[in-house]
Scaffold this active site. Structure first.
Site, PDB file in Angstrom:
ATOM      1  N   GLU A  35      54.421 109.634  48.166  1.00 25.23           N
ATOM      2  CA  GLU A  35      55.160 108.621  48.933  1.00 25.23           C
ATOM      3  C   GLU A  35      55.815 109.218  50.167  1.00 25.23           C
ATOM      4  OE1 GLU A  35      54.263 105.352  48.618  1.00 25.23           O
ATOM      5  OE2 GLU A  35      54.694 105.785  46.518  1.00 25.23           O
ATOM      6  N   SER A  69      43.842  77.777  51.139  1.00 21.47           N
ATOM      7  CA  SER A  69      44.183  78.717  50.073  1.00 21.47           C
ATOM      8  C   SER A  69      44.629  77.942  48.843  1.00 21.47           C
ATOM      9  CB  SER A  69      45.310  79.650  50.546  1.00 21.47           C
ATOM     10  OG  SER A  69      45.874  80.351  49.461  1.00 21.47           O
ATOM     11  N   GLY A 124      54.597  89.648  48.370  1.00 21.81           N
ATOM     12  CA  GLY A 124      55.845  90.390  48.486  1.00 21.81           C
ATOM     13  C   GLY A 124      56.067  91.431  47.414  1.00 21.81           C
ATOM     14  N   GLY A 126      54.447  94.296  47.172  1.00 26.73           N
ATOM     15  CA  GLY A 126      54.120  95.640  47.636  1.00 26.73           C
ATOM     16  C   GLY A 126      52.779  96.128  47.130  1.00 26.73           C
ATOM     17  N   LEU A 127      51.913  95.202  46.701  1.00 29.18           N
ATOM     18  CA  LEU A 127      50.604  95.575  46.171  1.00 29.18           C
ATOM     19  C   LEU A 127      49.481  95.213  47.135  1.00 29.18           C
ATOM     20  CD1 LEU A 127      51.170  94.508  42.453  1.00 29.18           C
ATOM     21  CD2 LEU A 127      51.490  96.763  43.492  1.00 29.18           C
ATOM     22  N   SER A 128      49.835  95.057  48.401  1.00 27.94           N
ATOM     23  CA  SER A 128      48.870  94.925  49.496  1.00 27.94           C
ATOM     24  C   SER A 128      48.106  93.609  49.507  1.00 27.94           C
ATOM     25  CB  SER A 128      47.880  96.102  49.485  1.00 27.94           C
ATOM     26  OG  SER A 128      48.562  97.298  49.695  1.00 27.94           O
ATOM     27  N   GLU A 162      46.331  93.853  61.683  1.00 32.19           N
ATOM     28  CA  GLU A 162      47.720  93.741  61.227  1.00 32.19           C
ATOM     29  C   GLU A 162      48.684  94.297  62.259  1.00 32.19           C
ATOM     30  OE1 GLU A 162      50.329  94.823  57.265  1.00 32.19           O
ATOM     31  OE2 GLU A 162      48.291  94.088  57.118  1.00 32.19           O
ATOM     32  N   ASP A 174      46.839 101.202  52.905  1.00 29.43           N
ATOM     33  CA  ASP A 174      46.589  99.971  52.164  1.00 29.43           C
ATOM     34  C   ASP A 174      45.174  99.460  52.384  1.00 29.43           C
ATOM     35  OD1 ASP A 174      49.223 100.300  51.594  1.00 29.43           O
ATOM     36  OD2 ASP A 174      49.911  98.434  52.504  1.00 29.43           O
TER      37      ASP A 174
END
Length: 392
Positions: A35, A69, A124, A126-128, A162, A174
């Site tokens: 990290e 979606s 949200g 944090g798992l891409s 992005e 990611d």
């Protein structure tokens, strides 16, 4: 939602057509260890997860691109000629950014399409989820339009979408893990050069359990910039002794010990120690994974969290509590925060016989101690982006 259910949803939404609808998939990702090394010239060890984003796409007879979606209510129908002229602030900015990048590379989408996305990645967390959305879009359009589906190039294109269109200054990890993952493997990645290697990660009777603290990450940007500045300060001091040094993570542990006293500021010295030791842990982790020593790998995970908590100071009370409670469970080999910090997720390696107990006891203790309700996702290591054939 199964692929068959998603196909039925697609027909309900768009109707029947003589054109073929095709199905594409890209996973989420978790960083197992390493990290805050990406911007310090070090190695990271992410892996693709077994859940992600599915996209059904079908050509149209006009030039409209229609976005929908199953997860989010916002829908849009945009004429291709006007694509990317203005951001919406909605989720469709991610796939539109990809299409804008394709156009820049002289690979424009040549006709209209109907798209339906379904995501299994909690937003949200944090798992891409955003990288998964970008990569599946890029892969799908390159496949449909006869372009080159090189997954390294797709990860770079998705990152540019992005950074430049959405306006989020993300690194490459990611998108790279989402595009290039392989089942039962982690990816040893040097973010600066994109040198990478697939490393066996066969967990056997152990499962990855990702714990979402549901703590809003409000300090990430300011603290991230502060940490980068501190690392730059440390690098400048070490370069006086080692002029050829380009990144902090290039330092060996022995070199750090020899010259650390040159750094008078104890906080800056701690930041540098984390970088050097964490990079060593990543490389040591690869060695123990090659011999399937999951117990030692779990210890490296624990050591990584302590370093992030005490030396780099990017953890928070909620992350620390979730890790503490995870480590109390007998079947937990290791647990650590994952991601930028100050909230977000933990990742733990837990024996399958203890997973139910883990979720129950860690969840209960976490709520008691923080007042927040955590969420837990049990997963294995899956493949990177691909087209799904048949009834997959």
């Amino acid at each position: 939602m199964s692929t068959q259910e998603l196909k039925r949803k697609f027909i309900e939404m768009y109707g029947e057509s003589g054109e073929e609808a095709r199905v594409f998939y890209a996973p989420g990702r978790v960083n197992l260890i390493g990290e805050h090394l990406d911007y310090n010239g070090g190695y990271v060890l992410p892996a693709a997860l077994e859940f992600g984003t599915t996209l059904i796409v079908r050509p149209r007879s006009d030039n409209k691109v229609v976005f929908a979606s199953t997860n989010l209510p916002y829908e849009a129908s945009i004429d291709y000629s006007g694509l990317g002229s203005a951001k919406s602030g909605e989720w469709i900015d991610y796939p539109i950014g990809v299409m804008v990048e394709l156009k820049k590379k002289d690979l424009p989408v040549s006709r209209g399409y109907e798209l339906l996305y379904h995501g299994d990645i909690p937003n949200g967390s944090g798992l891409s989820s955003s990288a998964s959305l970008e990569v599946v879009t890029a892969f799908a359009f390159l496949t449909l339009e006869g372009g080159d589906t090189d997954t390294v190039e797709i990860s770079l294109l998705s990152q540019r979408a992005e950074n430049q269109y959405v306006g989020v200054n993300s690194g490459i990890m990611d998108q790279f893990a989402v595009a290039n993952g392989k089942r039962d493997h982690a990816i040893l990645l040097m973010c600066d050069t994109l040198e990478y290697e697939l490393v066996p990660f066969v967990t056997g009777s152990y499962k990855l359990v990702i714990g979402n603290t549901n703590k809003k990450r409000g300090l990430v940007d300011s603290k991230y910039n502060e940490r980068r500045q501190q690392c730059d300060e440390a690098l400048a001091i070490f370069k006086k002794q080692l002029p050829s040094l380009s990144y902090l993570a290039e330092l060996t542990v022995e070199q750090f010990e020899a010259y650390q006293a040159k750094i008078e500021d104890g906080i800056v010295r701690s930041r540098a120690r984390h970088v050097v030791e964490e990079n060593r842990r990543v490389l040591d982790s690869v060695q123990v994974l090659r011999i399937n020593d999951l117990k030692q790998f779990g210890q490296y995970m624990n050591d990584s969290h302590l370093s992030l908590r005490d030396l780099y100071e990017v953890s928070c009370e909620e992350l620390d509590i979730m890790v503490e409670e995870a480590q109390r469970i007998p079947g937990t080999l290791g647990s650590r925060m994952t991601g930028a910090g100050f909230g977000g997720c933990t990742v733990s390696l837990v024996h399958e016989d203890d997973v139910e107990r883990f979720i129950c006891e860690v969840g209960k203790a976490y709520t008691t101690r923080t007042g927040l309700v955590g969420e837990f996702y049990v997963c294995g290591i899956g493949n990177g982006v691909e087209e799904l054939k048949g009834d997959n």
